[in-house]
Scaffold this motif. Sequence first.
Motif, PDB file in Angstrom:
ATOM      1  N   GLU A   1      37.355   5.535 -21.744  1.00 39.84           N
ATOM      2  CA  GLU A   1      37.569   5.102 -22.971  1.00 39.84           C
ATOM      3  C   GLU A   1      37.923   3.555 -22.974  1.00 39.84           C
ATOM      4  O   GLU A   1      37.102   2.739 -24.025  1.00 39.84           O
ATOM      5  CB  GLU A   1      39.080   5.615 -23.215  1.00 39.84           C
ATOM      6  CG  GLU A   1      39.460   5.963 -24.807  1.00 39.84           C
ATOM      7  CD  GLU A   1      40.877   6.684 -24.868  1.00 39.84           C
ATOM      8  OE1 GLU A   1      41.216   6.979 -25.745  1.00 39.84           O
ATOM      9  OE2 GLU A   1      41.499   7.098 -23.802  1.00 39.84           O
TER      10      GLU A   1
ATOM     11  N   THR B   1      43.932   6.118 -18.790  1.00 40.36           N
ATOM     12  CA  THR B   1      43.614   5.453 -20.011  1.00 40.36           C
ATOM     13  C   THR B   1      43.738   4.027 -20.282  1.00 40.36           C
ATOM     14  O   THR B   1      43.238   3.789 -21.493  1.00 40.36           O
ATOM     15  CB  THR B   1      44.539   6.471 -20.993  1.00 40.36           C
ATOM     16  OG1 THR B   1      46.006   5.662 -20.595  1.00 40.36           O
ATOM     17  CG2 THR B   1      44.724   7.941 -20.661  1.00 40.36           C
TER      18      THR B   1
ATOM     19  N   TYR C   1      45.106   2.945 -23.738  1.00 32.37           N
ATOM     20  CA  TYR C   1      44.264   3.174 -25.093  1.00 32.37           C
ATOM     21  C   TYR C   1      45.042   4.558 -25.389  1.00 32.37           C
ATOM     22  O   TYR C   1      45.025   4.699 -26.923  1.00 32.37           O
ATOM     23  CB  TYR C   1      42.963   3.545 -24.684  1.00 32.37           C
ATOM     24  CG  TYR C   1      41.928   2.213 -24.896  1.00 32.37           C
ATOM     25  CD1 TYR C   1      40.965   2.056 -25.695  1.00 32.37           C
ATOM     26  CD2 TYR C   1      41.997   1.378 -23.954  1.00 32.37           C
ATOM     27  CE1 TYR C   1      40.105   0.645 -25.987  1.00 32.37           C
ATOM     28  CE2 TYR C   1      41.380   0.191 -23.919  1.00 32.37           C
ATOM     29  CZ  TYR C   1      40.567  -0.073 -24.943  1.00 32.37           C
ATOM     30  OH  TYR C   1      39.667  -1.265 -24.986  1.00 32.37           O
ATOM     31  N   THR C   2      45.255   5.340 -24.724  1.00 32.93           N
ATOM     32  CA  THR C   2      45.828   6.544 -25.265  1.00 32.93           C
ATOM     33  C   THR C   2      46.640   7.108 -24.091  1.00 32.93           C
ATOM     34  O   THR C   2      47.012   6.404 -23.184  1.00 32.93           O
ATOM     35  CB  THR C   2      44.761   7.804 -25.561  1.00 32.93           C
ATOM     36  OG1 THR C   2      44.118   8.067 -24.391  1.00 32.93           O
ATOM     37  CG2 THR C   2      43.912   7.756 -26.717  1.00 32.93           C
TER      38      THR C   2
END
Length: 317
Positions: free
Chosen positions: A286, A312, A315-316
């Motif tokens: 991502e 991640t 990002y998340t």
Amino acid sequence: MLIVGNGTVLTFDKDSRVISNGGVVIEEENVIAIGEIEKLISKYPEAEYKDVQGKIIMPGMINTHMHLYSTFARGMDLKTDQPPKNFVEILEKLWWRLDKVLNEEDIYCSAIYALLDCVKKGTTTIFDHHASSNLIDGSLDIITEAVRQTGIRANLSYEISDRDGHEKALDGIRENKRFIKKAQQEGNSYLGGMIGLHASFTLNNETLSEAAALADELGVPFHIHVAEGIADFYESKTRGYKGVAERLNRFHILRPGTLAIHGVHLQEEELEILKNNDSYLIHNPESNMGNAVGAAPIKAAIDKGVTVGLGTDGYTT
Ligand SMILES: [Zn+2]
């Protein structure tokens, strides 16, 4: 004793079983039985029962590369008419500006928000890489407070870097040392630490040597961005190495359990270095798409026997 059931159980054990209308029996911190829900209820009639109404029941996910402090940067307006043109400009115009202004409240609030989101999404373990260059001493304790409140299992590290001068790098080394020693003394399996390093291209030789000496002293590996952008690769080439992993190996940074994050611009022969040192390659697809840095050689790494994890990058969750 608690039975969590009436869902699809994915065991992720060696047989990778999928049990429809399944459940798990939990006693204290352990899962003591898995199976069809009717059988579990009749075998453990005294247990409390939690009906998940058809949801999936599986082991918690592990996020092997996270920056809790980045929570508030999602969708942030950089307020510039000259947006970043490459990865280094993304670092300079966003991340290295952000980490300088974080105060105690920012660190705590960004951590608690992201950790609660982890609970909601099924992530139960995180490996966090923190930076707040004007609040280094004690910063990992602020995150620890949020970690304890959410019950997440966490491995924390402070991102050592010479980008703001060697004094700041030394402060980063001290913060890792202080926190890791404290966590080791506490002996809580829910909290641990690694030595965080930003990336090869912002670390001088002296800092790498000092960090390696600390890792020897504490018996812990490293958490470091490796060849994320092409600039990291070119910087190691300029120093006379084949690539970033070769430079880090020269300073004994790649050791058993070290998390080599990204690896987008690793050279094929450098995958052998990861494999031979039992270091892990952490894939962050991502983030790599978001920063347009390229794709990591994940298939080649797996074929060579390198253990690969997923992260991640903030990002998340
Ligand atoms: Zn990262």
